[in-house]
Design a protein around this motif. Structure first.
Motif, mmCIF file in Angstrom:
data_model
loop_
_atom_site.group_PDB
_atom_site.id
_atom_site.type_symbol
_atom_site.label_atom_id
_atom_site.label_comp_id
_atom_site.label_asym_id
_atom_site.label_seq_id
_atom_site.Cartn_x
_atom_site.Cartn_y
_atom_site.Cartn_z
ATOM 1 N N GLN A 6 1.146 -1.228 -0.064
ATOM 2 C CA GLN A 6 -0.076 0.090 0.243
ATOM 3 C C GLN A 6 0.802 1.174 -0.261
ATOM 4 O O GLN A 6 1.818 1.400 0.287
ATOM 5 C CB GLN A 6 -1.192 0.280 1.121
ATOM 6 N N GLY A 7 0.273 2.593 -0.157
ATOM 7 C CA GLY A 7 0.961 3.681 -0.620
ATOM 8 C C GLY A 7 0.095 5.060 0.244
ATOM 9 O O GLY A 7 -1.385 4.167 0.326
ATOM 10 N N ALA A 8 0.720 5.920 -0.035
ATOM 11 C CA ALA A 8 -0.350 7.446 0.554
ATOM 12 C C ALA A 8 -0.644 8.311 -0.553
ATOM 13 O O ALA A 8 0.905 8.104 -1.581
ATOM 14 C CB ALA A 8 0.325 7.897 1.640
ATOM 15 N N PHE A 9 -1.241 8.605 -1.616
ATOM 16 C CA PHE A 9 -0.924 9.786 -2.042
ATOM 17 C C PHE A 9 -2.076 10.662 -2.411
ATOM 18 O O PHE A 9 -3.505 10.441 -2.431
ATOM 19 C CB PHE A 9 -0.794 8.776 -3.934
ATOM 20 N N SER A 10 -2.391 12.239 -2.238
ATOM 21 C CA SER A 10 -3.308 12.838 -2.067
ATOM 22 C C SER A 10 -4.135 12.490 -0.845
ATOM 23 O O SER A 10 -5.147 13.247 -1.286
ATOM 24 C CB SER A 10 -4.195 13.331 -3.049
ATOM 25 N N GLY A 11 -3.920 11.914 0.519
ATOM 26 C CA GLY A 11 -4.618 12.141 1.661
ATOM 27 C C GLY A 11 -4.828 10.898 1.648
ATOM 28 O O GLY A 11 -5.982 10.434 2.036
ATOM 29 N N ARG A 12 -5.361 10.043 0.150
ATOM 30 C CA ARG A 12 -5.803 8.681 0.375
ATOM 31 C C ARG A 12 -4.891 7.154 0.310
ATOM 32 O O ARG A 12 -3.558 7.341 -0.308
ATOM 33 C CB ARG A 12 -6.935 9.031 -1.336
ATOM 34 N N LYS A 13 -5.425 6.459 0.809
ATOM 35 C CA LYS A 13 -4.750 5.173 0.840
ATOM 36 C C LYS A 13 -4.886 4.328 -0.956
ATOM 37 O O LYS A 13 -5.443 4.019 -1.594
ATOM 38 C CB LYS A 13 -5.376 4.115 1.691
ATOM 39 N N ILE A 14 -3.482 4.039 -1.127
ATOM 40 C CA ILE A 14 -3.615 3.276 -2.603
ATOM 41 C C ILE A 14 -2.742 1.816 -2.692
ATOM 42 O O ILE A 14 -2.400 2.136 -1.648
ATOM 43 C CB ILE A 14 -2.764 4.569 -3.705
ATOM 44 N N ILE A 15 -2.912 1.521 -3.648
ATOM 45 C CA ILE A 15 -2.539 0.080 -3.798
ATOM 46 C C ILE A 15 -1.095 0.407 -5.102
ATOM 47 O O ILE A 15 -1.649 0.563 -6.351
ATOM 48 C CB ILE A 15 -3.232 -1.358 -4.194
ATOM 49 N N ARG A 16 -0.009 0.217 -4.629
ATOM 50 C CA ARG A 16 0.595 0.219 -5.656
ATOM 51 C C ARG A 16 1.340 -1.341 -6.641
ATOM 52 O O ARG A 16 1.144 -2.266 -5.708
ATOM 53 C CB ARG A 16 2.427 1.149 -4.791
ATOM 54 N N PHE A 17 1.208 -1.418 -7.343
ATOM 55 C CA PHE A 17 2.271 -1.689 -8.524
ATOM 56 C C PHE A 17 3.432 -1.315 -10.039
ATOM 57 O O PHE A 17 3.359 -0.455 -10.340
ATOM 58 C CB PHE A 17 0.888 -2.123 -9.399
ATOM 59 N N GLN A 18 4.315 -2.756 -9.382
ATOM 60 C CA GLN A 18 5.113 -2.072 -9.815
ATOM 61 C C GLN A 18 5.682 -3.346 -11.066
ATOM 62 O O GLN A 18 5.634 -4.251 -10.247
ATOM 63 C CB GLN A 18 6.276 -1.694 -9.688
ATOM 64 N N VAL A 19 6.285 -3.450 -11.905
ATOM 65 C CA VAL A 19 6.892 -4.975 -12.580
ATOM 66 C C VAL A 19 8.332 -4.531 -13.029
ATOM 67 O O VAL A 19 9.035 -3.751 -13.383
ATOM 68 C CB VAL A 19 6.155 -4.710 -14.108
ATOM 69 N N GLY A 20 8.775 -5.142 -11.952
ATOM 70 C CA GLY A 20 11.058 -5.183 -12.306
ATOM 71 C C GLY A 20 11.572 -6.269 -12.577
ATOM 72 O O GLY A 20 12.417 -6.425 -12.175
ATOM 73 N N GLN A 21 10.611 -7.919 -11.528
ATOM 74 C CA GLN A 21 11.659 -8.250 -11.947
ATOM 75 C C GLN A 21 11.984 -9.221 -12.885
ATOM 76 O O GLN A 21 11.426 -9.014 -13.569
ATOM 77 C CB GLN A 21 10.340 -10.125 -10.269
ATOM 78 N N PHE A 22 13.096 -9.368 -12.054
ATOM 79 C CA PHE A 22 14.564 -10.039 -13.483
ATOM 80 C C PHE A 22 14.399 -10.776 -14.318
ATOM 81 O O PHE A 22 13.652 -10.507 -15.220
ATOM 82 C CB PHE A 22 15.810 -10.151 -12.879
ATOM 83 N N ASP A 23 13.128 -11.837 -13.748
ATOM 84 C CA ASP A 23 12.791 -12.757 -14.764
ATOM 85 C C ASP A 23 10.888 -12.926 -14.789
ATOM 86 O O ASP A 23 10.674 -13.955 -15.089
ATOM 87 C CB ASP A 23 13.228 -14.389 -14.172
#
Length: 468
Positions: A427-444
């Motif tokens: 989770q994260g926070a942005f503009s006073g609201r809780k958000i769910i982060r998603f990032q793609v970066g694992q090598f395989d």
């Protein structure tokens, strides 16, 4: 253990390591244990007599492994990656075997000279101009602290280390409100203080620092008798991938004679792709200090962070200390321990050498381009789920979203997804609201791994919604 036994066990552990990576998809991504569960299985006192390696490894499998979160899992979509490409791991095995302490040129000349060339290779790969030098740090936190200390010393006429800060007035550091917490901590450790880290609001699709507000803050501080010392910009902030407009910040820094540091810990790796540099990296050559982590998106095993310096002398004037027992006689050489806070140094450059030679820059570029494309595809797939909202659009391979409902519902979904085990999010926070982060970066990771996340998120959300 003698060296014949070492070779036998080393071979077994190498086989175990290969099997571990080949079967990672069968494991839950995040550890499924409760707090204290691992510690409760360990003896309360150390053994008086030697134990057999068979027993030790069996306990490793039974006690330790259930409590490990698998950062090399192809469906690790949390935080940012800490990758470990196979050639990098082999290099680390060699480094561990040699076990050199590479603090000075003379304590391992090859380590120093390979580091010099690898930093130059990476500078070329990122499109930095000739003249930039640099050093391999353990993490971006250490590089940022080095830069903040340099800002402090430069602003005090290089008297802070000698005289302390009590008579200098309030030194001020400027950044956006999207920076990583390591910037806050650097200001704590440097003696500048949280109250003197001035966080500026952001604007635009990439959540860039508002440079008009930056100029106003600097003017107000000077009028109040404070001492502006430096500006920290970001390319690819941790929260939602915020990217500052580098040229605009540099213009302010030049006008105000301030030292500049660019935190590109995650996103810097993507700048090996020329088409991405054009969009995110313009004017980067104006920064005094730049940090990026090959151990994140590029595939070098943790820990490995590169700090580039347009001119190393301000940092050397800040950190260099040379007691008699560390002096080097003879020809002039580089001692990288003078560029960093720790005196002790590992041979981190070897894994960069192995990595780049094994894949080539084009092989590494292909992975990054794929991750960015797959992230966009998944973002669009989640956008179609009823009631789901894309909060921040993809910046490189990072975006954020919300499920229907309150902030509590966002955390409930994150917790349920991580307990399910097929993917790992944060989770994260942005503009006073809780958000769910998603990032793609694992090598395989593969496209199938990434797109499976859509199915898992929808399925787990439906279970939550039904109360099951």
């Amino acid at each position: 253990m003698n060296w014949d036994e070492f070779a036998q066990w080393g071979s077994r552990i190498s086989d175990w390591s290969a099997d571990y990576h080949k079967t990672l998809r069968d494991r839950p991504v995040r550890a499924q244990t409760s707090p204290g569960e691992i510690a409760a299985q360990l003896p309360k006192t150390p053994p008086e007599d030697a134990e057999a390696m068979d027993t030790i490894l069996a306990d490793f499998e039974d006690i330790v492994m259930p409590g490990m979160t698998h950062w090399q899992h192809p469906r690790f979509f949390a935080y940012f990656p800490a990758n470990a490409a196979p050639p990098s791991m082999l290099a680390e095995m060699l480094v561990t075997t040699i076990a050199a302490q590479c603090m000075l040129w003379q304590t391992s000349p090859a380590a120093t000279e390979v580091e010099t060339v690898m930093v130059d290779w990476l500078g070329q790969a990122l499109g930095l101009p000739e003249g930039f030098t640099g050093v391999i740090q353990d993490s971006a936190s250490s590089a940022t602290l080095s830069a903040v200390l340099t800002m402090r010393e430069r602003a005090t006429g290089y008297c802070g280390n000698r005289d302390g800060l009590s008579g200098t007035g309030q030194l001020r550091i400027y950044c956006s409100d999207q920076v990583h917490s390591s910037i806050d901590r650097a200001c704590w450790v440097a003696g500048i203080g949280q109250a003197n880290l001035v966080k500026i609001g952001t604007r635009g699709a990439r959540h860039a620092m508002d440079t008009a507000a930056l100029k106003e803050a600097i003017a107000a501080d000077r009028a109040a008798g404070h001492i502006p010392a430096g500006i920290i910009a970001i390319t690819g902030g941790t929260g939602v991938g915020a990217c500052d407009v580098l040229g605009a910040i540099l213009a302010v820094a030049k006008e105000e004679d301030l030292y500049t540091h660019l935190d590109a810990a995650w996103a810097g790796a993507a700048m090996i792709c020329p088409e991405i540099r054009q969009d995110f990296w313009a004017d980067v050559d104006g920064f005094d200090s730049i940090v990026f982590n090959p151990h994140k998106w590029l595939g070098a095993q943790f820990d490995c962070s590169v700090q580039f310096l347009k001119d190393p002398n301000p940092q050397l004037n800040t950190l260099k200390i040379e007691p008699e027992y560390l002096k080097t006689t003879g020809a002039k050489v580089t001692n990288y321990s003078e560029w960093t806070i720790p005196l002790g140094r590992r041979f981190r450059a070897l894994k960069i050498w192995f990595l780049i030679r094994s894949y080539g820059l084009e092989g590494l570029r292909s992975r990054i381009r794929n991750h960015i494309q797959w992230s966009r595809e998944l973002c669009n797939a989640l956008r179609e789920l009823p009631g789901f909202e894309i909060v921040t659009e993809p910046i490189l391979s990072l975006f954020s979203f919300r499920c229907p409902g309150s902030d509590d519902d966002q955390q409930r979904l994150v917790d349920a997804l991580n307990e399910d085990g097929r993917i790992y999010l944060t989770q994260g926070a942005f503009s006073g609201r809780k958000i769910i982060r998603f990032q793609v970066g694992q090598f395989d990771t593969t496209r199938e791994d990434v797109m499976l996340a859509r199915h898992v998120i929808e399925e787990v959300w439906e279970k939550i919604s039904r109360g099951s």
